[in-house]
Design a protein around this motif. Structure first.
Motif, PDB file in Angstrom:
ATOM      1  N   SER A  11       0.831  -1.059   0.061  1.00  0.00           N
ATOM      2  CA  SER A  11      -0.001  -0.011  -0.142  1.00  0.00           C
ATOM      3  C   SER A  11       0.806   1.183  -0.064  1.00  0.00           C
ATOM      4  O   SER A  11       0.658   2.154  -0.769  1.00  0.00           O
ATOM      5  CB  SER A  11      -1.083  -0.043   1.229  1.00  0.00           C
ATOM      6  N   GLU A  12       1.923   1.213   0.845  1.00  0.00           N
ATOM      7  CA  GLU A  12       2.730   2.228   0.620  1.00  0.00           C
ATOM      8  C   GLU A  12       3.325   2.611  -0.659  1.00  0.00           C
ATOM      9  O   GLU A  12       3.602   3.763  -0.794  1.00  0.00           O
ATOM     10  CB  GLU A  12       3.976   2.090   1.708  1.00  0.00           C
ATOM     11  N   TRP A  13       3.972   1.463  -1.571  1.00  0.00           N
ATOM     12  CA  TRP A  13       4.632   1.720  -2.766  1.00  0.00           C
ATOM     13  C   TRP A  13       3.461   2.342  -3.672  1.00  0.00           C
ATOM     14  O   TRP A  13       3.787   3.406  -4.499  1.00  0.00           O
ATOM     15  CB  TRP A  13       4.876   0.184  -3.175  1.00  0.00           C
ATOM     16  N   THR A  14       2.032   1.729  -3.472  1.00  0.00           N
ATOM     17  CA  THR A  14       1.346   2.243  -4.056  1.00  0.00           C
ATOM     18  C   THR A  14       0.886   3.652  -4.034  1.00  0.00           C
ATOM     19  O   THR A  14       0.701   4.589  -5.098  1.00  0.00           O
ATOM     20  CB  THR A  14      -0.149   1.601  -3.918  1.00  0.00           C
ATOM     21  N   ARG A  15       1.023   4.163  -2.589  1.00  0.00           N
ATOM     22  CA  ARG A  15       0.843   5.496  -2.361  1.00  0.00           C
ATOM     23  C   ARG A  15       1.843   6.448  -2.979  1.00  0.00           C
ATOM     24  O   ARG A  15       1.727   7.706  -3.537  1.00  0.00           O
ATOM     25  CB  ARG A  15       0.765   5.708  -0.863  1.00  0.00           C
ATOM     26  N   LEU A  16       3.256   5.987  -2.825  1.00  0.00           N
ATOM     27  CA  LEU A  16       4.189   6.802  -3.694  1.00  0.00           C
ATOM     28  C   LEU A  16       4.105   7.134  -5.105  1.00  0.00           C
ATOM     29  O   LEU A  16       4.423   7.945  -5.497  1.00  0.00           O
ATOM     30  CB  LEU A  16       5.418   5.983  -3.336  1.00  0.00           C
ATOM     31  N   ARG A  17       3.398   5.928  -5.670  1.00  0.00           N
ATOM     32  CA  ARG A  17       3.541   6.375  -7.246  1.00  0.00           C
ATOM     33  C   ARG A  17       2.377   6.807  -7.675  1.00  0.00           C
ATOM     34  O   ARG A  17       1.862   7.036  -8.697  1.00  0.00           O
ATOM     35  CB  ARG A  17       3.777   5.036  -8.077  1.00  0.00           C
ATOM     36  N   LEU A  18       1.242   7.084  -6.790  1.00  0.00           N
ATOM     37  CA  LEU A  18       0.019   7.498  -7.156  1.00  0.00           C
ATOM     38  C   LEU A  18       0.222   8.954  -7.646  1.00  0.00           C
ATOM     39  O   LEU A  18       0.456   9.961  -7.003  1.00  0.00           O
ATOM     40  CB  LEU A  18      -1.080   7.433  -6.043  1.00  0.00           C
ATOM     41  N   ALA A  50      -6.922  11.168 -13.312  1.00  0.00           N
ATOM     42  CA  ALA A  50      -7.993  10.546 -12.593  1.00  0.00           C
ATOM     43  C   ALA A  50      -7.476   9.840 -11.294  1.00  0.00           C
ATOM     44  O   ALA A  50      -8.308   9.941 -10.248  1.00  0.00           O
ATOM     45  CB  ALA A  50      -8.346   9.189 -13.787  1.00  0.00           C
ATOM     46  N   GLU A  51      -6.205   9.620 -11.299  1.00  0.00           N
ATOM     47  CA  GLU A  51      -5.599   8.986  -9.983  1.00  0.00           C
ATOM     48  C   GLU A  51      -5.652  10.156  -8.952  1.00  0.00           C
ATOM     49  O   GLU A  51      -6.059   9.963  -7.669  1.00  0.00           O
ATOM     50  CB  GLU A  51      -4.218   8.532 -10.105  1.00  0.00           C
ATOM     51  N   ARG A  52      -5.533  11.304  -9.593  1.00  0.00           N
ATOM     52  CA  ARG A  52      -5.516  12.548  -8.548  1.00  0.00           C
ATOM     53  C   ARG A  52      -6.885  12.783  -7.773  1.00  0.00           C
ATOM     54  O   ARG A  52      -6.921  13.330  -6.814  1.00  0.00           O
ATOM     55  CB  ARG A  52      -4.879  13.711  -9.173  1.00  0.00           C
ATOM     56  N   ARG A  56      -6.620   7.002  -5.558  1.00  0.00           N
ATOM     57  CA  ARG A  56      -6.393   5.581  -5.972  1.00  0.00           C
ATOM     58  C   ARG A  56      -5.861   5.260  -7.334  1.00  0.00           C
ATOM     59  O   ARG A  56      -6.232   5.949  -8.196  1.00  0.00           O
ATOM     60  CB  ARG A  56      -7.422   4.684  -5.369  1.00  0.00           C
ATOM     61  N   PRO A  57      -5.309   3.989  -7.472  1.00  0.00           N
ATOM     62  CA  PRO A  57      -4.893   3.910  -8.911  1.00  0.00           C
ATOM     63  C   PRO A  57      -6.270   3.570  -9.860  1.00  0.00           C
ATOM     64  O   PRO A  57      -7.099   2.914  -9.350  1.00  0.00           O
ATOM     65  CB  PRO A  57      -4.175   2.331  -8.655  1.00  0.00           C
ATOM     66  N   CYS A  58      -6.133   3.800 -10.990  1.00  0.00           N
ATOM     67  CA  CYS A  58      -7.110   3.463 -11.931  1.00  0.00           C
ATOM     68  C   CYS A  58      -7.520   2.153 -12.242  1.00  0.00           C
ATOM     69  O   CYS A  58      -8.651   1.856 -12.240  1.00  0.00           O
ATOM     70  CB  CYS A  58      -6.847   4.054 -13.339  1.00  0.00           C
ATOM     71  N   ASP A  59      -6.346   1.269 -11.942  1.00  0.00           N
ATOM     72  CA  ASP A  59      -6.774  -0.302 -12.135  1.00  0.00           C
ATOM     73  C   ASP A  59      -6.992  -0.850 -10.799  1.00  0.00           C
ATOM     74  O   ASP A  59      -6.692  -1.999 -10.376  1.00  0.00           O
ATOM     75  CB  ASP A  59      -5.704  -0.807 -12.798  1.00  0.00           C
ATOM     76  N   TRP A  60      -7.411  -0.204  -9.856  1.00  0.00           N
ATOM     77  CA  TRP A  60      -7.667  -0.520  -8.499  1.00  0.00           C
ATOM     78  C   TRP A  60      -8.310  -1.890  -8.413  1.00  0.00           C
ATOM     79  O   TRP A  60      -9.379  -2.129  -8.879  1.00  0.00           O
ATOM     80  CB  TRP A  60      -8.206   0.293  -7.546  1.00  0.00           C
ATOM     81  N   GLY A  61      -8.068  -3.138  -7.838  1.00  0.00           N
ATOM     82  CA  GLY A  61      -8.556  -4.422  -8.103  1.00  0.00           C
ATOM     83  C   GLY A  61      -8.459  -5.039  -9.220  1.00  0.00           C
ATOM     84  O   GLY A  61      -8.764  -6.252  -9.361  1.00  0.00           O
TER      85      GLY A  61
END
Length: 203
Positions: A11-18, A50-52, A56-61
């Motif tokens: 989740s931290e990796w996802t947050r950093l690249r968001l 879109a992510e901003r 969350r990421p566009c391809d969440w899930g």
């Protein structure tokens, strides 16, 4: 460069690249042949905006893995162990790196260390099917996406980046890639234009 000690996929990796452009998107932002702003950058702009908005990421899930990416993950330990033994060096995993301002990032394979534990280069590992692996070994296909490798060199400032084509049952190939200042200029120019477009659409 800022190195973030996080696990890739966490989740931290996802947050950093968001909401920021990443090195994996460089082939969509920059044309390979003329090193110009690519038509595919529109998709990157839309994704970032879109992510901003979503937070969350566009391809969440979404299920992004394939048989070969899973196989590559399983083989990666053998690959870097082989590289360390062959070159008599140590390497370390890197979760995520960003420019000093945090506006651009990427998830490199590993960093190659000197005797004092300081990074002196990078390592990108590619594990493919037997046929595609041999195409790389024989020089029919590039061992890696060079815009991505140049992106890591641009962010880190390191003097070289090795690309390892690895298959345990077949010959291996290591290509050492050095910084290309023309590509660096294209990266900076295209990222500036991308940022302008993102800001315009956000407004």
């Amino acid at each position: 460069m800022i190195t973030h000690d996080v696990e890739q996929g966490s989740s931290e990796w996802t947050r950093l690249r968001l909401g920021i452009p990443t090195v994996s998107q460089f082939p969509s932002i920059i044309t390979k042949s003329k090193l110009q702003y690519a038509a595919g950058a529109k998709g990157v702009v839309a994704e970032i905006v879109a992510e901003r908005i979503l937070g969350r990421p566009c391809d969440w899930g979404a299920e992004a893995s394939t048989v070969w990416t899973e196989r590559g993950t399983d083989m990666e330990r053998d690959a870097w162990a082989w590289y360390e033994a062959w070159h008599e060096v140590d390497t370390e995993a890197v979760g995520f790196i960003t420019t000093d301002g945090g506006g651009v990032g990427g998830s490199p394979g590993r960093l190659v260390l000197d005797d004092d534990g300081e990074p002196v280069g990078g390592l990108e590992i590619k594990c493919r099917s037997a046929k595609n692996h041999m195409r790389c070994v024989l020089g029919m296909d590039p061992t890696a996406e060079l815009l991505q490798v140049q992106g890591y060199l641009w962010i880190t400032g390191l003097p070289w980046w090795d690309v390892l084509a690895f298959n345990p049952a077949l010959p291996k190939r290591v290509d050492r890639i050095y910084p290309d200042l023309e590509v660096f200029r294209a990266i900076e120019t295209c990222l500036d234009r991308l940022a302008e477009n993102v800001a315009s659409y956000e407004a």
